[in-house]
Design a protein around this motif. Structure first.
Motif: not given
Length: 285
Positions: A122-147
């Motif tokens: 699952p982590v390997t698959r996620a890595g490929r998905l993140l690498a191929t996205s142009r742009p890559l969106l990263v979402l984190g609000l409130r407590a997850a904002g720092a992550q």
């Protein structure tokens, strides 16, 4: 907490027991606690489980009924029958003060994460998905904002276009729309308790726009699960006034590693950054 070879199997059977049930947020908290303490779950009284989960004892009883049992004793008997577990832990946590207990909980969370990562797919698959996205969106609000911010900071050193979504409100969907028009294919979400409603709504909207949603969440029972194409669980500690999130942070770094493995020019970008940092005297040795 017992550290036994049967713990991954115990965790898997517990998760299967909870699947298919519509649980309230309080009940999901109890389920998450039981998964985290999988080896100990068959030995916990309703009072002990309530204390560990930070809920009331009647909530534990209602939780058992929601799973189809007559009460918590029936659920515990079922666990002893179907969930492999070692003898009750020999080391008593009562010897620890509250700060040491918080550390022990995080150690347990990291052990559980290690057992989950026995299957790296699952982590390997996620890595490929993140690498191929142009742009890559990263979402984190409130407590997850720092992550989310920490992931985005490092990801920008190797990924050509990372867009951090760390503010809610009406502009959130606008920024998702803009990324989709620019060619985005994946959104990475960090979701930690308490789960903001607008995060759930944002993920639902993102999927509706054709984005693949990869989520790091505190539990497979988190509210964001139903709007995630790939959910990677990493438990949080709940013993202090504010939750601790060592496991989600570490999992985020692992996703960075998997993304770097899937980016052919990642190493070259890192070396270029290091060379420029030295030339600019960016860091103090």
């Amino acid at each position: 907490m017992s550290d036994t070879g049967g713990e991954p199997e115990a965790t898997a059977r517990l998760q299967k027991l909870f699947e298919g049930h519509r649980l309230t947020p309080t009940q999901r908290r109890i389920a998450h606690c039981m998964v985290r303490r999988a080896a100990d779950a068959p030995f916990l009284s309703s009072v002990e489980l309530a204390e560990l989960a930070g809920v009331s004892q009647p909530s534990v009883t209602r939780f058992a009924v929601a799973l189809g049992f007559d009460g918590y004793p029936a659920l515990r008997r079922h666990l002893r029958d179907v969930v492999p577990a070692a003898d009750a832990p020999a080391e008593s946590e009562s010897a620890y003060n509250e700060y040491q207990q918080a550390v022990q909980v995080e150690i347990d969370n990291l052990r559980h994460l290690s057992s989950v990562l026995a299957d790296p797919a699952p982590v390997t698959r996620a890595g490929r998905l993140l690498a191929t996205s142009r742009p890559l969106l990263v979402l984190g609000l409130r407590a997850a904002g720092a992550q989310a911010a920490g992931f985005a900071y490092f990801a920008r050193k190797v990924h050509p276009d990372v867009r951090l979504l760390d503010e809610g409100g009406t502009l959130l969907t606008d920024r998702i729309d803009a990324a989709v028009r620019a060619g985005a294919s994946t959104l990475l979400c960090f979701a930690l308790p308490r789960h903001p409603r607008e995060v759930v709504e944002a993920l639902e909207y993102a999927q509706g726009q054709g984005l693949t949603v990869v989520t790091v969440a505190d539990s497979t029972f988190a509210p964001v699960a139903r709007h995630s194409d790939l959910l990677l669980p990493a438990a949080v500690g709940t013993g202090l006034a504010f939750d601790t999130a060592c496991a989600p942070m570490l999992l985020g770094r692992m996703l960075l590693e998997a993304m770097c493995d899937a980016l052919p020019d990642a190493q070259a970008r890192l070396e270029e950054f290091d060379a420029k940092a030295v030339a600019r005297g960016l860091f103090v040795e």
